[in-house]
Every structure is written in structure tokens, then in C-alpha cells.
Design a protein around this motif. Structure first.
Motif, short mmCIF file in Angstrom:
data_model
loop_
_atom_site.label_atom_id
_atom_site.label_comp_id
_atom_site.label_asym_id
_atom_site.label_seq_id
_atom_site.Cartn_x
_atom_site.Cartn_y
_atom_site.Cartn_z
N ASN A 182 0.80 -1.23 0.00
CA ASN A 182 0.00 0.00 0.00
C ASN A 182 0.83 1.29 0.00
OD1 ASN A 182 -2.36 -1.57 0.14
ND2 ASN A 182 -2.25 -1.63 2.38
N ASP A 183 1.80 1.34 -0.86
CA ASP A 183 2.66 2.52 -0.97
C ASP A 183 3.42 2.84 0.32
OD1 ASP A 183 1.65 2.70 -3.51
OD2 ASP A 183 0.25 4.32 -3.06
N LYS A 184 3.55 1.83 1.19
CA LYS A 184 4.25 2.02 2.46
C LYS A 184 5.57 1.26 2.53
CE LYS A 184 1.10 4.53 4.61
NZ LYS A 184 1.37 5.92 5.06
N LEU A 185 5.70 0.24 1.73
CA LEU A 185 6.86 -0.65 1.82
C LEU A 185 7.31 -1.03 0.41
CD1 LEU A 185 8.62 -2.24 3.93
CD2 LEU A 185 7.08 -4.17 3.52
N VAL A 220 20.61 -4.94 -1.51
CA VAL A 220 19.17 -5.03 -1.33
C VAL A 220 18.76 -3.97 -0.32
CG1 VAL A 220 17.23 -6.46 -0.60
CG2 VAL A 220 19.15 -7.50 -1.81
N SER A 221 17.79 -3.16 -0.67
CA SER A 221 17.31 -2.13 0.26
C SER A 221 15.81 -2.24 0.43
CB SER A 221 17.69 -0.73 -0.23
OG SER A 221 17.22 -0.49 -1.53
N LEU A 222 15.37 -1.99 1.64
CA LEU A 222 13.96 -2.07 2.00
C LEU A 222 13.57 -0.72 2.60
CD1 LEU A 222 11.57 -4.15 2.23
CD2 LEU A 222 12.26 -4.40 4.64
N LEU A 223 12.55 -0.09 2.04
CA LEU A 223 12.09 1.21 2.51
C LEU A 223 10.68 1.08 3.07
CD1 LEU A 223 12.51 4.28 2.78
CD2 LEU A 223 11.56 4.52 0.46
N TRP A 224 10.50 1.57 4.30
CA TRP A 224 9.20 1.52 4.97
C TRP A 224 8.86 2.93 5.46
CZ3 TRP A 224 8.30 0.14 10.69
CH2 TRP A 224 6.92 0.05 10.96
N SER A 231 10.39 7.65 7.73
CA SER A 231 10.82 6.61 6.80
C SER A 231 11.96 5.84 7.43
CB SER A 231 11.25 7.19 5.45
OG SER A 231 12.47 7.91 5.59
N ILE A 232 12.01 4.54 7.15
CA ILE A 232 13.07 3.67 7.64
C ILE A 232 13.59 2.89 6.45
CG2 ILE A 232 13.67 1.77 9.18
CD1 ILE A 232 11.29 2.62 10.93
N LYS A 233 14.88 3.00 6.21
CA LYS A 233 15.50 2.28 5.09
C LYS A 233 16.57 1.34 5.64
CE LYS A 233 18.75 3.86 2.45
NZ LYS A 233 19.60 4.57 1.46
N LEU A 234 16.46 0.08 5.25
CA LEU A 234 17.45 -0.93 5.61
C LEU A 234 18.19 -1.35 4.34
CD1 LEU A 234 15.29 -3.17 7.98
CD2 LEU A 234 16.76 -1.25 8.61
N LEU A 235 19.50 -1.45 4.44
CA LEU A 235 20.32 -1.76 3.26
C LEU A 235 21.36 -2.80 3.62
CD1 LEU A 235 21.46 -1.09 0.36
CD2 LEU A 235 22.91 0.60 1.48
N ALA A 236 21.50 -3.80 2.76
CA ALA A 236 22.58 -4.77 2.87
C ALA A 236 23.28 -4.82 1.51
CB ALA A 236 22.05 -6.15 3.24
N SER A 237 24.61 -4.75 1.52
CA SER A 237 25.34 -4.77 0.25
C SER A 237 26.59 -5.62 0.39
CB SER A 237 25.73 -3.35 -0.18
OG SER A 237 26.67 -2.78 0.69
N ASN A 274 23.24 -1.12 6.68
CA ASN A 274 22.90 0.24 7.08
C ASN A 274 21.42 0.33 7.45
OD1 ASN A 274 21.60 3.00 5.84
ND2 ASN A 274 23.50 3.40 6.95
N ALA A 275 21.15 1.13 8.46
CA ALA A 275 19.77 1.49 8.82
C ALA A 275 19.70 3.01 8.90
CB ALA A 275 19.38 0.88 10.16
N THR A 276 18.86 3.60 8.09
CA THR A 276 18.68 5.05 8.06
C THR A 276 17.24 5.38 8.42
OG1 THR A 276 20.39 5.36 6.38
CG2 THR A 276 18.81 7.14 6.68
#
Length: 729
Positions: A182-185, A220-224, A231-237, A274-276
Motif C-alpha cells: 500500500n505505498d508504504k513498503l 538489497v534495500s527495504l524502505l518503509w 521513513s526507515i531504510k534498511l540496506l545490505a550490500s 545500514n539502517a537510516t
């Protein structure tokens, strides 16, 4: 891939606006009182820029000293004593998002893949206020794209090319973006593979095309966005890069020939998480970025050149670096009388290095040297703990619609301490050089703790910006930069070859740099012409330098006198006709040592008045012409001519031997590089043919300053002809 992604220009009547975040908020490039060059993903793709080398070729005042893949050292505005920077923190800070990845110059520095990035920004001049230590002369920022919450997207880019007559280059890139809830994740994943056959023959190992590069990785990044404000962005590279040999050569042996007893390896593997978190308050935005990274590396090099190849002598070093970085900042919303940002920064890093100095089984047998359990005559296991803690802030006050004043301050503390965990040494070098036969003497290296290096102090910036019209901006800036102190790994060690040679000192203090700069940015002729001009004068004192002990080539860091760098930089872009863009950019630099004591000259090899390691002129001229090939296909023809002047690879004299010119003292050659591309973009498919180094110029563009490497020169990559195929799903 859509037409704009291919590099085919849209039908515009002015030069497009660029938004950057160099001041930690979104601003138009033309309004920022800094000397900045910015690249979008569209620009990178159109020019075939996939790594550091392409960025340096396109950025005024910037030199990339790159003897081999994963051996990268940027310098800007002439702030360089040599191209290698062994034992020293880089003078240009390199960031991937919020993670600083630049380190000291005698370690592997990963060349990250540039695909699906939001933007690359090169900030010239010291950036110590907002970007901390290491940004002595600039900062390079690689900003990856965030997941898109509303649209599915996917793309691939495939690149095939032939380097020289028989070296195939293959590059594969892919991206997928998936909205989830729903445009949230949303989830975004990027991957790449590079398989690039080499073009250098190693006559020591008998391997043709020895410098083949194999690399792969992804993120891979996940934006919530749980609310409209948060906003919370999780990133693994993860990236792994494994060149199979160095690209340095020995021109006296022939074209594209190098020699070493084994492949010289500069290989790296970087994993980061990373967590932003961002939260929008009324009037200000809070950003917290937490990053943990692991960087494993191999640094294998044949050192036999130290003694003219008379004995087997090499180093196999393994490095393991764990880094945690936290930065939190609060930035005001733009548009008010005051703009401000305030924040804190913390870095904790542990670097383990296993130094394994080797002979070879064949040499040990031939010389009758015994007593070793294997070929390694010395092992030493070190680790260094370092921490950096800083608070920073910048504030801008608008005196009027035309005039604003900015002040910035960063106050930080740094400490580092090295520890010897143990190991052993032997009298191998002395025995091998004197013809000794029989059992070697083995001496255990006792664990030891080095002197803790500590330093605290400010860096600051003051800037005045005046806009005589909405399309023209001028600025005057005074800014400072610094590097952290350097701890010498072998502090206190005497030479086993010549005990009367100097004892390795504890380390080097931070150097000091002040930059005075004037700039003008303008849009003219109804937006059809853009100009960015800057002039600067830099005072550089207490300069961190690399020195080499003469008897055994052990490197160490120390400080010497003063240097001055002064120059101008320019970027001019014009739209003379529909679909046609032309531009020129460049820099003129006069950088030299101005003050030096006799003792400082003796230990460093420097001479008062000598040039620093920077070309006096560097520049490029380019064009892009876009036109409709058919109603369904947009074509783009582009070309660029780049020119880089000659510069010295090091100080002229031998450290420790005043007045004796170093046998390794040499200049790079002035060189010209010409690239051209023809691309056709359909609705989703783009096909491009290109040539790099059109006239196959093979000039020397890097000189290694140290004698221990037999093959000390790097040359331009041979002519490369290829095709790129992009598809946007």
C-alpha cells in the motif's frame, strides 16, 4: 531503458537543473557555494562510467592514481606529495551513502560498481565541517537510489567490449524495484558481474593477459514509511573484486609487459549493513544513519626490486577491517531566514593486518638456507583500534534575498593505538644478501602495545554568497580540512640490514590546510549557457608524508613543512542548437613545496620549490547531439576529448640521503584520451556502440614512488570497442 536513461537528450531549451545534497539538504547545484561536479545515473550510463576511473577523467582538478584495480587514491587541487600515499589517510574522503570507505594509501581500496545510483557528487576543496577527517581536499559521494514505493521497475544493462586485439570485457547489471504494501513498503535489489580479460603479460609468471578482473556484488534495500513523517531504510550490500594480477608495467621490457615472481594481488571484499531513519518535524528533518561494515583484503606484492631482484623477497598481507559508523543530524527546512544543520558523528574501527614476508622454496634450497617451517621468514600480526567522535553544525543567515552568510564548525577527537600480537623474525635478508648458508636464526616477536595517538581540534568554514540576479551566484569561502594522525605499524623498529639506519618513529600528527576560494555560477542566454568558475589559494602546513627507510624499504609516516596550491577550475555547458549540448571543463594548478627544514628534506626526499604530484593542466571538451532517427527511435552521438598534463610521481630525492636524486624519480606523461558513443533509444530498449581511447594512446599515467616494485608504471588502457544493451521493463 528509456531514452533519457540511454543518454539521448530530451528536447530541452535550457541546461537542466541539478539537485545536490552537499550541504546535507536538497539544493540546486547552482545555488551551493561550493565547487561541485555532479553526475546522474543517466549521465554515468551515457558516458560508460562504471567506476572511479571515469569519474576522475570528467572532474576538473581531480586525479585518480590507479596503478591497478582496487588500488585507488584520489587527489584534488594538487594536494598530494605522491600518487601512492602509503601509510597516509587519503586526502579525498570517499563515501558510499553514509559510509566512509577511504582509508590509508597502502591498502586495497575497493572500486565500487556504479549502477542504479541516484547521483555521484564530487566536492572539491576541504569538506571537514560536514564530512570530517580525510576530506582534506575534497569528498566523493556515491548516493544509491532509494526504493520506489509506488511503481514496479526493473532494468538490465549488458556491456560487451574488446580491449586491444584479444581481451574480452563483459559487464552485466540488473535492478528490480517492487512495491509491497500500500505505498508504504518497497524492496529494491541491484546486482552486477564483471569479467574483464587482462591486457598485460607477466613474463615472471608466464601468464598472458595476466591482469584479468573478476568482480561481482549487489545490494538489497527495504524502505518503509509507517507515517507521512517517518521513513526507515534498511540496506545490505556486498561486493567482491578479484583482479588476478597488477596492471603496472616495465616499459623497458616492451609494451604491456610486467615482471614479478608471482601475481601481485590487490583484492577486496566489502560487506555493509545500514539502517537510516528519517523523521520530519515541523520545520526540521532528523536523520539517523547507522552502518556496520566488514572489509577483507589481500595485499600481495613482490618486493624483490628493493635489491635489484638478487634475492626472493615478497609480502603477503591480509587485512580485516570492521567499522561501525553512526551519524545523526537535524536539518532545518529550507526557505526561511535561517538555514541550519547540527549533528554528531561516531566511528569505531578495528583493522587487523597479518604481515607475512616471504622468500621462496626454490631460493631457500638453492642458497642452502634452512631453519624455516615454510617460505615465510617473518610473520607479524598487528591490529589497530581507532575511534573518532565529532559534533558539527552549519548555519546560513539570509541578510537579504541576494546576500547570505554561512558559518560552519566541526569539533572532533580522534585516537588510535596499534598492538603487536606476536610473530617471529629471522636474519633472512642479511643472510641472503651476504651469501650465508645454513640455519637461519629465528627470533620471536613479543606482544607489544604502541603509543596511543590522540588529537582533538576544530575545522571550520565561513562563506559569503551574493546573487546579483536569480540566475547568477557568487561566493567567497574560507575553509579548513584535516587528516587524522597516523600510527606507524613498525614504530621503534631498527633495521636488521643496517642497524645505524633511522628508527621508525611513532607516527605522524594531523596536517593542517586552509582553503581560500572565490566562485561564480551563472545561467545565461535564457538558460542555454551555464558556467561554474572557481579560483582558490591553499595553505598546507605540517604535511603528512610517506618516507622510506633506505636499508630495507620499510615505510613510515611523518610530518614536514609547508606547501601552497593555487589554481582555477571551470565548467561551461551550452545548448547552441536544438538537441546539441557542448561543454568544456578543466583546471590550472600551481602546487609546490614552499617551506622545508634540512631535517625534513633529509627524511622525506622533498626539496623546497619542488612541484607536488599534480598536473598543471587538466581538461576535457565534449559534445552530445540528440536527434530523431525515426518517430520511434531517438539517436544520440557524443564524444569527449580529455587532456591531462605531466606531473611528478614523488619527491625528487632519496629519503635519508639528502641531495641524492632517487632512482625512482620520474614524471607521468602528458596524455590525451578520446571517447565516442553512438546510441539509439527506443521506448524500452537502448543500443549503443562506443569506443574508449579512440587513438590507442598508451602514455604513462602513474609512477610508483618506491623501488621495491620492479614494474612501477601504469599506462592508459588500450583502445576498447564495445556495445551496450539496456532494457527497461
Amino acid at each position: 531503458m528509456r531514452p533519457e536513461t540511454s543518454g539521448a537528450p530530451a528536447r530541452t531549451t535550457d541546461v537542466s537543473e541539478v539537485i545536490v545534497t552537499a550541504t546535507r539538504r536538497n539544493e540546486r547545484l547552482q545555488d551551493v557555494p561550493l565547487s561541485i561536479t555532479a553526475y546522474s545515473q543517466e549521465t554515468l550510463t551515457a558516458k560508460g562510467i562504471v567506476g572511479y576511473e571515469g569519474l576522475a577523467q570528467e572532474t576538473p582538478g581531480v586525479v585518480l592514481n590507479r596503478p591497478s584495480a582496487n588500488f585507488n587514491n584520489f587527489t584534488a587541487r594538487g594536494i598530494a606529495t605522491n600518487g601512492y600515499g602509503a601509510n597516509l589517510q587519503s586526502t579525498v574522503a570517499v563515501y558510499i551513502d553514509e559510509l566512509p570507505i577511504s582509508t590509508i594509501g597502502n591498502t586495497t581500496v575497493l572500486d565500487p560498481n556504479l549502477y542504479d545510483v541516484e547521483r555521484v557528487e564530487f566536492l572539491r576543496g576541504p569538506q571537514g565541517t560536514l564530512f570530517g577527517s580525510g576530506s582534506l581536499s575534497g569528498a566523493l559521494r556515491i548516493l544509491n537510489k532509494r526504493p520506489n514505493l509506488t511503481e514496479f521497475d526493473a532494468s538490465v544493462l549488458v556491456d560487451y567490449a574488446m580491449t586491444g586485439s584479444d581481451s574480452l570485457r563483459q559487464r552485466y547489471n540488473g535492478m528490480i524495484n517492487i512495491p509491497l504494501v500500500n505505498d508504504k513498503l518497497a524492496l529494491r535489489a541491484v546486482g552486477f558481474v564483471r569479467d574483464e580479460e587482462g591486457y598485460i603479460d607477466n613474463i615472471g609468471t608466464g601468464k598472458a593477459n595476466a591482469n584479468t578482473l573478476k568482480a561481482w556484488g549487489g545490494r538489497v534495500s527495504l524502505l518503509w514509511t509507517p507515517t507521512d513523517r517517518m521513513s526507515i531504510k534498511l540496506l545490505a550490500s556486498h561486493e567482491k573484486s578479484e583482479p588476478e594480477d597488477s596492471s603496472t608495467v616495465s616499459p623497458k621490457l616492451g609494451r604491456d609487459i610486467r615482471v614479478s615472481d608471482r601475481p601481485d594481488l590487490f583484492q577486496g571484499k566489502l560487506t555493509s549493513f545500514n539502517a537510516t531513519v528519517e523523521y520530519q518535524f515541523d520545520g526540521a528533518q532528523l536523520t539517523s544513519s547507522s552502518t556496520y561494515s566488514q572489509f577483507d583484503q589481500k595485499f600481495f606484492v613482490d618486493l624483490a626490486g628493493t635489491f635489484g631482484g638478487a634475492i626472493a623477497f615478497g609480502l603477503d598481507a591480509f587485512g580485516y577491517m570492521d567499522t561501525f559508523v553512526e551519524e545523526a543530524r537535524l536539518a532545518s527546512d529550507p526557505g526561511g531566514k535561517w538555514d541550519w544543520v547540527v549533528g554528531g558523528f561516531f566511528l569505531d574501527r578495528r583493522l587487523d593486518v597479518d604481515y607475512l614476508y616471504r622468500s621462496s622454496p626454490a631460493f631457500l634450497t638453492a642458497r642452502g638456507l634452512t631453519g624455516l617451517t615454510d617460505e615465510y621468514y617473518q610473520r607479524q600480526f598487528n591490529h589497530t583500534n581507532s575511534q573518532e567522535l565529532a559534533g558539527f553544525g552549519e548555519v546560513t543567515y539570509r541578510l537579504s534575498d541576494k546576500l547570505k552568510v554561512t558559518g560552519g564548525l566541526r569539533y572532533g577527537g580522534f585516537e588510535a593505538q596499534s598492538h603487536v600480537e606476536g610473530g617471529y623474525n629471522s636474519n633472512y635478508l642479511l643472510a641472503a644478501l651476504t651469501g650465508f648458508r645454513g640455519p637461519l636464526t629465528i627470533t620471536q616477536i613479543a606482544p607489544a602495545t604502541g603509543v596511543k595517538a590522540k588529537e582533538a581540534g576544530p575545522s571550520w568554514k565561513v562563506s559569503v554568497s551574493y546573487k546579483p540576479s536569480p540566475a547568477v551566484s557568487t561566493y567567497a569561502t574560507v575553509s579548513t580540512g584535516f587528516r587524522t594522525p597516523v600510527v606507524n605499524a613498525f614504530a621503534g623498529r631498527a633495521s636488521v640490514v643496517n642497524p645505524s639506519d633511522i628508527i621508525i618513529p611513532p607516527g605522524a600528527d594531523s596536517d593542517d590546510l586552509t582553503n581560500y576560494e572565490l566562485g561564480l555560477k551563472g545561467r545565461w542566454l535564457d538558460g542555454r549557457l551555464t558556467t561554474n568558475l572557481s579560483a582558490y589559494w591553499i595553505d598546507w602546513k605540517n604535511i603528512q608524508v610517506q618516507a622510506n627507510r633506505v636499508s630495507d624499504s620499510v615505510q613510515f609516516a611523518t610530518n614536514i613543512g609547508k606547501a601552497v596550491s593555487k589554481g582555477v577550475e571551470f565548467e561551461i555547458v551550452a545548448l547552441p542548437a536544438e538537441g546539441l549540448t557542448v561543454g568544456i571543463n578543466g583546471s590550472l594548478i600551481n602546487a609546490k613545496v614552499t617551506e622545508l627544514s634540512p631535517t625534513e628534506a633529509a627524511i622525506s626526499g622533498a626539496v623546497e620549490g619542488v612541484r607536488l604530484a599534480a598536473p598543471r593542466f587538466q581538461g576535457a571538451a565534449y559534445f552530445n547531439y540528440g536527434f530523431d532517427l525515426t518517430p520511434q527511435a531517438r539517436a544520440n552521438l557524443s564524444g569527449v576529448v580529455q587532456r591531462v598534463g605531466s606531473f611528478p610521481g614523488m619527491f625528487p630525492n632519496t629519503p635519508g640521503r639528502p641531495g641524492v636524486v632517487s632512482p625512482t624519480y620520474a614524471f607521468t606523461e602528458a596524455y590525451t584520451n578520446v571517447n565516442a558513443t553512438f546510441a539509439v533509444a527506443f521506448e524500452r530498449l537502448t543500443v549503443a556502440a562506443y569506443v574508449e581511447n579512440l587513438f590507442d594512446s598508451r602514455k604513462i599515467n602513474y609512477v610508483h614512488p618506491e623501488a621495491f616494485i620492479a614494474s612501477r608504471f601504469a599506462v592508459q588502457r588500450p583502445r576498447t570497442i564495445g556495445v551496450r544493451l539496456g532494457y527497461d521493463f
